[in-house]
Design a protein around this motif. Structure first.
Motif, PDB file in Angstrom:
ATOM      1  N   LYS A  51      -4.953  -3.716  -0.290  1.00  0.00           N
ATOM      2  CA  LYS A  51      -3.479  -4.147  -0.712  1.00  0.00           C
ATOM      3  C   LYS A  51      -3.198  -3.315  -1.830  1.00  0.00           C
ATOM      4  O   LYS A  51      -4.087  -3.298  -2.836  1.00  0.00           O
ATOM      5  CB  LYS A  51      -3.563  -5.688  -0.658  1.00  0.00           C
ATOM      6  N   GLY A  52      -2.110  -2.875  -2.156  1.00  0.00           N
ATOM      7  CA  GLY A  52      -1.599  -2.191  -3.331  1.00  0.00           C
ATOM      8  C   GLY A  52      -1.888  -0.744  -3.494  1.00  0.00           C
ATOM      9  O   GLY A  52      -1.478  -0.095  -4.444  1.00  0.00           O
ATOM     10  N   ILE A 106       2.951   7.614  -1.163  1.00  0.00           N
ATOM     11  CA  ILE A 106       4.250   7.174  -0.551  1.00  0.00           C
ATOM     12  C   ILE A 106       5.348   6.899  -1.753  1.00  0.00           C
ATOM     13  O   ILE A 106       5.130   6.148  -2.713  1.00  0.00           O
ATOM     14  CB  ILE A 106       4.155   5.957   0.156  1.00  0.00           C
ATOM     15  N   PRO A 107       6.632   7.425  -1.372  1.00  0.00           N
ATOM     16  CA  PRO A 107       7.497   7.511  -2.718  1.00  0.00           C
ATOM     17  C   PRO A 107       8.304   6.304  -2.551  1.00  0.00           C
ATOM     18  O   PRO A 107       9.626   6.142  -2.200  1.00  0.00           O
ATOM     19  CB  PRO A 107       8.396   8.738  -2.121  1.00  0.00           C
ATOM     20  N   LEU A 108       7.614   5.187  -2.792  1.00  0.00           N
ATOM     21  CA  LEU A 108       8.325   3.828  -2.633  1.00  0.00           C
ATOM     22  C   LEU A 108       9.153   3.598  -4.113  1.00  0.00           C
ATOM     23  O   LEU A 108       9.114   3.994  -5.061  1.00  0.00           O
ATOM     24  CB  LEU A 108       7.248   2.515  -2.593  1.00  0.00           C
ATOM     25  N   ASN A 109      10.352   2.536  -3.840  1.00  0.00           N
ATOM     26  CA  ASN A 109      11.030   2.295  -4.888  1.00  0.00           C
ATOM     27  C   ASN A 109      10.515   0.705  -5.334  1.00  0.00           C
ATOM     28  O   ASN A 109       9.393   0.302  -4.816  1.00  0.00           O
ATOM     29  CB  ASN A 109      12.700   2.331  -4.508  1.00  0.00           C
ATOM     30  N   ALA A 110      11.107   0.159  -6.380  1.00  0.00           N
ATOM     31  CA  ALA A 110      10.688  -1.017  -6.736  1.00  0.00           C
ATOM     32  C   ALA A 110      10.637  -2.169  -5.858  1.00  0.00           C
ATOM     33  O   ALA A 110       9.666  -2.838  -5.460  1.00  0.00           O
ATOM     34  CB  ALA A 110      11.616  -1.486  -7.993  1.00  0.00           C
ATOM     35  N   ALA A 111      11.523  -2.098  -4.800  1.00  0.00           N
ATOM     36  CA  ALA A 111      11.780  -3.095  -3.786  1.00  0.00           C
ATOM     37  C   ALA A 111      10.564  -3.042  -2.663  1.00  0.00           C
ATOM     38  O   ALA A 111      10.000  -3.783  -2.266  1.00  0.00           O
ATOM     39  CB  ALA A 111      13.058  -2.836  -3.020  1.00  0.00           C
ATOM     40  N   GLY A 112      10.362  -1.684  -2.428  1.00  0.00           N
ATOM     41  CA  GLY A 112       9.172  -1.323  -1.476  1.00  0.00           C
ATOM     42  C   GLY A 112       7.914  -1.505  -2.228  1.00  0.00           C
ATOM     43  O   GLY A 112       7.100  -2.087  -1.236  1.00  0.00           O
ATOM     44  N   THR A 113       7.635  -1.564  -3.320  1.00  0.00           N
ATOM     45  CA  THR A 113       6.606  -1.588  -4.107  1.00  0.00           C
ATOM     46  C   THR A 113       6.178  -3.052  -3.912  1.00  0.00           C
ATOM     47  O   THR A 113       5.213  -3.772  -3.919  1.00  0.00           O
ATOM     48  CB  THR A 113       6.513  -1.118  -5.341  1.00  0.00           C
ATOM     49  N   GLN A 114       7.384  -3.842  -4.143  1.00  0.00           N
ATOM     50  CA  GLN A 114       7.229  -5.416  -4.170  1.00  0.00           C
ATOM     51  C   GLN A 114       6.990  -5.766  -2.838  1.00  0.00           C
ATOM     52  O   GLN A 114       5.999  -6.759  -2.677  1.00  0.00           O
ATOM     53  CB  GLN A 114       8.473  -6.074  -4.796  1.00  0.00           C
ATOM     54  N   ALA A 115       7.493  -5.299  -1.921  1.00  0.00           N
ATOM     55  CA  ALA A 115       7.249  -5.784  -0.491  1.00  0.00           C
ATOM     56  C   ALA A 115       5.857  -5.469   0.024  1.00  0.00           C
ATOM     57  O   ALA A 115       5.035  -6.277   0.644  1.00  0.00           O
ATOM     58  CB  ALA A 115       7.985  -4.989   0.499  1.00  0.00           C
ATOM     59  N   ALA A 116       5.123  -4.402  -0.395  1.00  0.00           N
ATOM     60  CA  ALA A 116       3.909  -3.925  -0.103  1.00  0.00           C
ATOM     61  C   ALA A 116       3.057  -4.918  -0.789  1.00  0.00           C
ATOM     62  O   ALA A 116       1.861  -5.166  -0.216  1.00  0.00           O
ATOM     63  CB  ALA A 116       3.628  -2.640  -0.547  1.00  0.00           C
ATOM     64  N   LYS A 167      -1.338   0.583   7.463  1.00  0.00           N
ATOM     65  CA  LYS A 167      -1.942  -0.605   7.904  1.00  0.00           C
ATOM     66  C   LYS A 167      -1.875  -1.831   6.649  1.00  0.00           C
ATOM     67  O   LYS A 167      -2.113  -2.665   7.166  1.00  0.00           O
ATOM     68  CB  LYS A 167      -3.199  -0.648   8.522  1.00  0.00           C
ATOM     69  N   ASN A 168      -1.823  -1.183   5.602  1.00  0.00           N
ATOM     70  CA  ASN A 168      -1.970  -2.197   4.425  1.00  0.00           C
ATOM     71  C   ASN A 168      -0.551  -2.507   3.983  1.00  0.00           C
ATOM     72  O   ASN A 168      -0.431  -3.043   2.728  1.00  0.00           O
ATOM     73  CB  ASN A 168      -2.765  -1.732   3.359  1.00  0.00           C
ATOM     74  N   GLY A 169       0.290  -2.697   4.790  1.00  0.00           N
ATOM     75  CA  GLY A 169       1.704  -3.242   4.553  1.00  0.00           C
ATOM     76  C   GLY A 169       2.779  -2.429   3.878  1.00  0.00           C
ATOM     77  O   GLY A 169       3.684  -3.002   3.422  1.00  0.00           O
ATOM     78  N   VAL A 170       2.481  -1.075   3.604  1.00  0.00           N
ATOM     79  CA  VAL A 170       3.507  -0.293   3.014  1.00  0.00           C
ATOM     80  C   VAL A 170       4.613  -0.417   3.859  1.00  0.00           C
ATOM     81  O   VAL A 170       4.783  -0.022   5.087  1.00  0.00           O
ATOM     82  CB  VAL A 170       2.937   1.114   2.736  1.00  0.00           C
ATOM     83  N   PRO A 171       5.902  -0.701   3.515  1.00  0.00           N
ATOM     84  CA  PRO A 171       7.046  -1.082   4.427  1.00  0.00           C
ATOM     85  C   PRO A 171       7.777   0.003   4.627  1.00  0.00           C
ATOM     86  O   PRO A 171       8.158   0.800   3.939  1.00  0.00           O
ATOM     87  CB  PRO A 171       7.728  -2.261   3.767  1.00  0.00           C
ATOM     88  N   ASP A 198      14.556   6.183   4.317  1.00  0.00           N
ATOM     89  CA  ASP A 198      14.659   4.737   4.308  1.00  0.00           C
ATOM     90  C   ASP A 198      15.205   4.382   3.156  1.00  0.00           C
ATOM     91  O   ASP A 198      14.655   4.117   1.980  1.00  0.00           O
ATOM     92  CB  ASP A 198      13.241   4.058   4.525  1.00  0.00           C
ATOM     93  N   PRO A 199      16.785   4.249   2.901  1.00  0.00           N
ATOM     94  CA  PRO A 199      17.164   3.971   1.494  1.00  0.00           C
ATOM     95  C   PRO A 199      16.921   2.484   1.096  1.00  0.00           C
ATOM     96  O   PRO A 199      17.080   2.488  -0.314  1.00  0.00           O
ATOM     97  CB  PRO A 199      18.804   3.905   2.217  1.00  0.00           C
ATOM     98  N   GLN A 200      16.454   1.714   1.994  1.00  0.00           N
ATOM     99  CA  GLN A 200      15.966   0.369   1.413  1.00  0.00           C
ATOM    100  C   GLN A 200      14.324   0.285   0.543  1.00  0.00           C
ATOM    101  O   GLN A 200      14.587  -0.387  -0.503  1.00  0.00           O
ATOM    102  CB  GLN A 200      15.954  -0.558   2.555  1.00  0.00           C
ATOM    103  N   TYR A 201      13.635   1.127   0.979  1.00  0.00           N
ATOM    104  CA  TYR A 201      12.384   1.082   0.344  1.00  0.00           C
ATOM    105  C   TYR A 201      11.663   2.423  -0.140  1.00  0.00           C
ATOM    106  O   TYR A 201      10.732   2.653  -0.885  1.00  0.00           O
ATOM    107  CB  TYR A 201      11.389   0.549   1.418  1.00  0.00           C
TER     108      TYR A 201
END
Length: 267
Positions: free
Chosen positions: A64-65, A70-80, A192-196, A226-229
């Protein structure tokens, strides 16, 4: 009589447009060729994925974490960071890593057939998923979002926009490639570790069949937007090798092993 240059150019352009229109309609001005009849390559049969990169993120569930590459934004990092395997299992969400944005990266086998003349069917043994790629405006937009969404397919000539091709190659095969654009997705995981990825994600894929090392292969280049994450598109390239028959075909349901316990990598 000498024909003015502008008139000659106009005639050439008109003739080219007429030929293009006839090709799109099919011979004799009839309806367009079906997706199967117009195929630039044959993807049917059984295929096995070769894990030539990202072994630690594909073969084993990462900690986890662990968000590396993966180029996540802050919301994506939080969701993961909120991922909970036990919660997914309890709620029946074991298949969230098997959606169209990620299922081609999961090690396993594919069985590809034509369901009908305008629908290419991709079945995965990992997770028992079925993807349908619709050509020529066929297929019905789903009433509800789903893991595999709604995929619109087309054949492309010349270079593949996503950078398909064989190992070390960025050019499509001589016959061109297959493009598929998938929307109407339900939320899922890129790993599989929840990266959204969210329901707003758009998945664009470029398939290219090629011959390397004396075997038949296809490569799929997958672009997830994905503009959200995501702060930018997430791009992967996955290789599949042709198998002679269904001898090793063994479908299994969705499954996520407990994550590794080593120290997570930073994004």
């Amino acid at each position: 009589m000498k024909v003015p240059l502008a008139v000659a150019a106009a005639v050439l352009l008109f003739g080219s447009a007429q030929l293009h229109a006839q090709g799109a309609q099919g011979r004799g001005g009839g309806p367009p060729q079906t997706g199967q009849a117009a195929a630039r390559m044959d993807l049917t049969g059984y295929w096995v994925s070769l894990v030539t990169e990202d072994w630690l993120w594909r073969m084993i569930t990462p900690p986890k974490g662990d968000l590396a590459s993966i180029p996540l934004n802050a919301a994506g990092t939080q969701a993961a960071g909120m991922w909970d395997l036990a919660k997914d299992n309890a709620s029946g969400d074991q298949c969230k890593a098997y959606g169209a944005a990620a299922v081609m990266r999961i090690p396993g086998r594919l069985h590809i057939t034509w369901q009908d003349a305008n629908t290419l069917k991709i079945e995965t043994d990992a997770g028992k998923q079925t993807r349908l790629l619709y050509f020529n405006g066929t297929g019905t937009q789903p009433a509800a979002r789903s893991l595999q969404g709604f995929s619109v397919a087309s054949w492309e000539t010349g270079g593949v926009g996503g950078g398909g091709g064989g190992f070390g190659s960025f050019a499509a095969g001589t016959g061109g490639g297959l493009k598929a654009v998938t929307t109407q997705l339900s939320p899922g995981y890129l790993r599989k570790n929840g990266v959204p990825y969210s329901q707003n994600a758009v998945v664009t894929e470029y398939f290219d069949r090629h011959t390397d090392f004396g075997s038949e292969w296809f490569t799929v280049t997958t672009i997830v937007e994905d503009p959200q994450y995501l702060v930018q598109p997430f791009i992967t390239s996955t290789h599949f090798k042709k198998e002679p028959d269904a001898a090793k075909w063994s479908p299994m349901g969705c499954h996520t092993d407990p994550p590794r316990t080593d120290k997570p990598l930073v994004n």
